[in-house]
Motif scaffolding. Structure first.
Motif, mmCIF file in Angstrom:
data_model
loop_
_atom_site.group_PDB
_atom_site.id
_atom_site.type_symbol
_atom_site.label_atom_id
_atom_site.label_comp_id
_atom_site.label_asym_id
_atom_site.label_seq_id
_atom_site.Cartn_x
_atom_site.Cartn_y
_atom_site.Cartn_z
ATOM 1 N N GLN A 137 0.702 -1.185 -0.063
ATOM 2 C CA GLN A 137 -0.020 -0.040 -0.036
ATOM 3 C C GLN A 137 0.905 1.281 0.072
ATOM 4 O OE1 GLN A 137 -2.602 -0.314 3.329
ATOM 5 N NE2 GLN A 137 -3.817 -1.922 2.337
ATOM 6 N N GLN A 138 1.979 1.388 0.708
ATOM 7 C CA GLN A 138 2.704 2.455 0.926
ATOM 8 C C GLN A 138 3.468 2.749 -0.489
ATOM 9 O OE1 GLN A 138 5.112 1.323 4.192
ATOM 10 N NE2 GLN A 138 3.847 1.967 5.558
ATOM 11 N N LYS A 139 3.905 1.509 -1.108
ATOM 12 C CA LYS A 139 4.528 1.700 -2.426
ATOM 13 C C LYS A 139 3.542 2.233 -3.437
ATOM 14 C CE LYS A 139 8.687 -0.087 -0.833
ATOM 15 N NZ LYS A 139 9.792 0.776 -1.016
ATOM 16 N N ALA A 140 2.623 1.794 -3.319
ATOM 17 C CA ALA A 140 1.335 2.239 -4.447
ATOM 18 C C ALA A 140 1.236 3.643 -4.229
ATOM 19 C CB ALA A 140 0.166 1.582 -4.205
ATOM 20 N N GLU A 141 1.251 4.068 -2.960
ATOM 21 C CA GLU A 141 0.973 5.654 -2.569
ATOM 22 C C GLU A 141 2.314 6.371 -3.282
ATOM 23 O OE1 GLU A 141 -0.638 6.884 1.134
ATOM 24 O OE2 GLU A 141 -1.363 4.850 1.578
ATOM 25 N N GLN A 142 3.342 5.800 -2.857
ATOM 26 C CA GLN A 142 4.718 6.673 -3.480
ATOM 27 C C GLN A 142 4.568 6.714 -4.810
ATOM 28 O OE1 GLN A 142 8.238 4.727 -1.780
ATOM 29 N NE2 GLN A 142 9.432 6.020 -3.001
ATOM 30 N N VAL A 143 4.090 5.784 -5.701
ATOM 31 C CA VAL A 143 4.251 5.944 -7.180
ATOM 32 C C VAL A 143 3.205 6.937 -7.358
ATOM 33 C CG1 VAL A 143 3.551 5.003 -9.113
ATOM 34 C CG2 VAL A 143 4.435 3.404 -7.477
ATOM 35 N N PHE A 144 2.040 6.987 -6.981
ATOM 36 C CA PHE A 144 1.141 8.345 -7.337
ATOM 37 C C PHE A 144 2.175 9.525 -6.751
ATOM 38 C CE2 PHE A 144 -2.022 5.234 -7.496
ATOM 39 C CZ PHE A 144 -2.881 5.726 -8.322
ATOM 40 N N ARG A 145 2.660 9.575 -5.682
ATOM 41 C CA ARG A 145 3.171 10.894 -5.104
ATOM 42 C C ARG A 145 4.314 11.359 -5.872
ATOM 43 N NH1 ARG A 145 3.559 9.074 -0.407
ATOM 44 N NH2 ARG A 145 5.546 8.250 -0.384
ATOM 45 N N GLU A 146 5.180 10.481 -6.326
ATOM 46 C CA GLU A 146 6.519 10.628 -7.184
ATOM 47 C C GLU A 146 5.981 11.263 -8.515
ATOM 48 O OE1 GLU A 146 9.311 7.877 -7.425
ATOM 49 O OE2 GLU A 146 9.854 7.896 -5.137
ATOM 50 N N LEU A 147 4.888 10.809 -8.991
ATOM 51 C CA LEU A 147 4.545 11.459 -10.319
ATOM 52 C C LEU A 147 3.450 12.628 -10.271
ATOM 53 C CD1 LEU A 147 3.496 8.043 -11.881
ATOM 54 C CD2 LEU A 147 5.441 9.585 -12.711
ATOM 55 N N GLY A 148 3.512 12.935 -9.051
ATOM 56 C CA GLY A 148 2.328 14.186 -8.564
ATOM 57 C C GLY A 148 0.977 13.940 -9.211
ATOM 58 N N LEU A 149 0.413 12.720 -8.660
ATOM 59 C CA LEU A 149 -0.980 12.530 -9.092
ATOM 60 C C LEU A 149 -1.937 12.241 -7.837
ATOM 61 C CD1 LEU A 149 -0.155 9.925 -11.929
ATOM 62 C CD2 LEU A 149 -0.957 12.174 -12.268
ATOM 63 N N PRO A 150 -2.926 12.774 -8.095
ATOM 64 C CA PRO A 150 -3.843 12.354 -6.730
ATOM 65 C C PRO A 150 -4.377 11.052 -6.413
ATOM 66 C CG PRO A 150 -5.060 14.242 -8.496
ATOM 67 C CD PRO A 150 -3.610 13.413 -9.265
ATOM 68 N N PHE A 151 -4.148 10.525 -5.317
ATOM 69 C CA PHE A 151 -4.197 9.183 -4.663
ATOM 70 C C PHE A 151 -5.511 9.039 -3.849
ATOM 71 C CE2 PHE A 151 -3.636 6.037 -1.419
ATOM 72 C CZ PHE A 151 -3.318 5.021 -2.019
ATOM 73 N N THR A 152 -6.053 7.966 -4.239
ATOM 74 C CA THR A 152 -7.313 7.481 -3.608
ATOM 75 C C THR A 152 -7.231 5.982 -3.058
ATOM 76 O OG1 THR A 152 -9.612 6.801 -3.625
ATOM 77 C CG2 THR A 152 -8.329 6.851 -5.511
#
Length: 552
Positions: free
Chosen positions: A130-145
């Motif tokens: 879950q943490q890695k999934a959130e990190q992918v969004f964060r590094e690409l600057g994309l909204p996460f849900t």
């Protein structure tokens, strides 16, 4: 709600392997650009690796394949050796961790990405994933849900590894077109790709699952100045497209851009005439967004519906009469568009759980029977459930009120509003709706059934296995709601029709009243209706010429 303990090991791992012919089709397409380095982020036992060789990949093709399951990774290594892919390198690890570790090293270096990412809900992923999934969004600057699914960050991370001009070819869930949690991915693909094509089948490709799947063919832009063509959808009935060259399939559908692909991609399933008419009607002075004429709120959240929603027999057995209130929350409870005392009595006679138990305080603990009922709930550990344990006492459900209109969260053919004449409560399987700005409840309910609103619901909503349409409040608020001033539909007559006639018949007849009241010609009414039918049939996976015979 689904709980992790109720799911199969296959579903928790997301392991639905791709048929050989589909894998070969996608591999043939990526081989058209003569790739030197190929990434397979979730290779399983190596189906796509075998397909690469099958379509002529050279033995020295540099393949990097990732597989979390060690047993499957061993199978993939064995397959690579057997088919003679000498440069095939299989890593038994977690792809997201690997991709994040490779940021700045292998980023943008692969010519092609192929595969079938795992279909696993975020809530079922182990916390490190879950943490890695959130990190992918964060590094690409994309909204996460947290409503996302594993395949979404898999594709995001894969696109990041792809070089400009490279190709991504994957089997992905059909919900990529419409679910809210894939919006970040859709936006990212729209920005990064010169052209996107979805191969959309009428039938299911995976046996033993209701999960629809599509083929995603994406070509990354050569540079930031390169123009993005947009999205094309290539609809197929079965597997006849496999006789066509992948390059021809990729080139065939007309690309659509702008508002059609800025949000959900469902609009791309409609022809231009229907899209243009829909946009024209959205500007009509007597067509409103639903949020302008009504307020939408979720139903009562109990945290334990089986405890709080009971039959008359349970009420009598435990002496719960003073806390029992009428409620509805299922489609079988509401066969029409009016919920009154007569319908409530009919539901009760059928043994349906028509009572909502509202204990606003500790009073039921003063009585032996009601106390024993609550203690039985505690024996079942209901008081430890999240929604229950955060309130005191645990059985005092908050936000209890009813509204004049209700709406079920899910529908088979088309959504409808329900005039709540009984003043019944609704759980979170339904929504509570209040009219605004002097809008009549009768008129809102009676005008809601029309092909423009029904089409709007198909465009805004989402569906999963089984083809049931689901709308959340933010989607309902966007629906187009015609309220022609000269139209006055009998709510009683409509209620009778909804109970006895087909959804198609009721929709067409009521649309003539509602859309005709806007001044819309019969020809244009048919365009809107056929747009609804097209999307409804796709959702149900029925042929385009099949008649809708079910009742609403």
């Amino acid at each position: 709600m689904n709980f992790i303990e109720n799911e199969t090991a296959q579903k928790l791992r997301g392991g639905y392997y791709t048929p050989d012919d589909l894998a070969a089709f996608l591999c043939e397409w990526v081989m058209e650009i003569e790739p030197r380095r190929v990434l397979e982020p979730s290779c399983g036992d190596g189906v796509f690796l075998g397909a690469l060789r099958q379509v002529g990949a050279p033995e020295d093709l540099a393949i990097t394949a990732i597989e979390l399951d060690e047993v499957e990774a061993v199978k993939a290594k064995r397959r690579v050796e057997e088919i003679g892919l000498k440069a095939g390198n299989i890593h038994s690890t977690d792809f997201l961790s690997w991709a994040l570790d490779m940021t700045g090293k292998a980023e943008g270096t692969f010519d092609a990405v192929i595969g079938n990412p795992p279909f696993v809900r975020y809530q079922y992923l182990p916390q490190p994933f879950q943490q890695k999934a959130e990190q992918v969004f964060r590094e690409l600057g994309l909204p996460f849900t947290k409503h996302t699914n594993a395949w979404v960050p898999f594709i995001l991370a894969s696109m990041r590894m792809l070089r400009p001009g490279g190709r991504l070819a994957m089997v992905v869930p059909a919900e990529i077109i419409h679910v809210m949690h894939a919006q970040s991915l859709r936006s990212y693909l729209g920005e990064e790709c010169s052209r996107l094509v979805i191969v959309d089948p009428e039938k299911l490709w995976f046996d033993g699952t209701l999960q629809g799947a599509v083929l995603l063919m994406a070509e990354k832009r050569q540079d930031e100045k390169a123009k993005a063509q947009g999205l094309g959808i290539y609809e197929v009935k079965d597997r006849e497209f496999l006789r066509v060259k992948p390059s021809a399939v990729f080139a065939a559908p007309q690309s659509i851009n702008g508002k059609t692909v800025a949000g959900k991609w469902t609009r791309a399933l409609l022809d231009k005439e229907t899209r243009d008419l829909f946009d024209e009607l959205a500007e009509h002075e007597e067509v409103h967004r639903f949020s302008d004429v009504a307020d939408v709120d979720v139903g009562i959240v109990t945290g334990a519906n089986k405890f709080f929603l009971v039959t008359d027999d349970v009420v009598a057995e435990h002496g719960l009469e003073r806390w029992a209130h009428p409620m509805f929350g299922r489609s079988e409870h509401c066969p029409g568009v009016i919920y009154d005392k007569k319908q409530h009595s009919a539901n009760a006679k059928m043994g349906n759980p028509t009572n909502f138990l509202w204990f606003p305080d500790n009073e039921p603990m003063r009585y032996k029977k009601s106390r024993s009922y609550i203690e039985a709930g505690e024996e079942d550990a209901l008081h430890t459930r999240y929604k229950c344990r955060i309130r005191s006492p645990w059985f005092a459900v908050p936000s209890v009120y009813s509204t004049e209109i209700g709406m079920l969260k899910r529908s088979h053919d088309l959504p409808r509003l329900i005039l709540n004449k009984a003043g019944a409560y609704t759980t979170d399987t339904a929504y509570r709706i209040r009219t605004l700005n002097g809008t009549s409840a009768d008129k809102l309910v009676s005008c809601f059934i029309n092909s423009l609103t029904a089409l709007s619901a198909e465009l805004e909503g989402r569906h999963y296995g089984g083809g049931v349409l689901e709308l959340v409040p933010s989607e309902i608020e966007k629906l187009l709601m015609p309220l022609p001033s000269k139209v006055n539909i009998s709510i009683k007559d409509l209620d009778k029709k909804v109970r006895t006639e087909s959804a198609r018949g009721v929709l067409q007849a009521n649309s003539q009243e509602v859309l005709g009241g806007l001044g819309l010609s019969k020809v244009k009414q048919d365009i809107v209706f056929n747009g609804w039918k097209r999307l409804r049939n796709r959702r149900h996976r029925t042929s385009s010429d099949e008649e809708a015979s079910e009742t609403v």
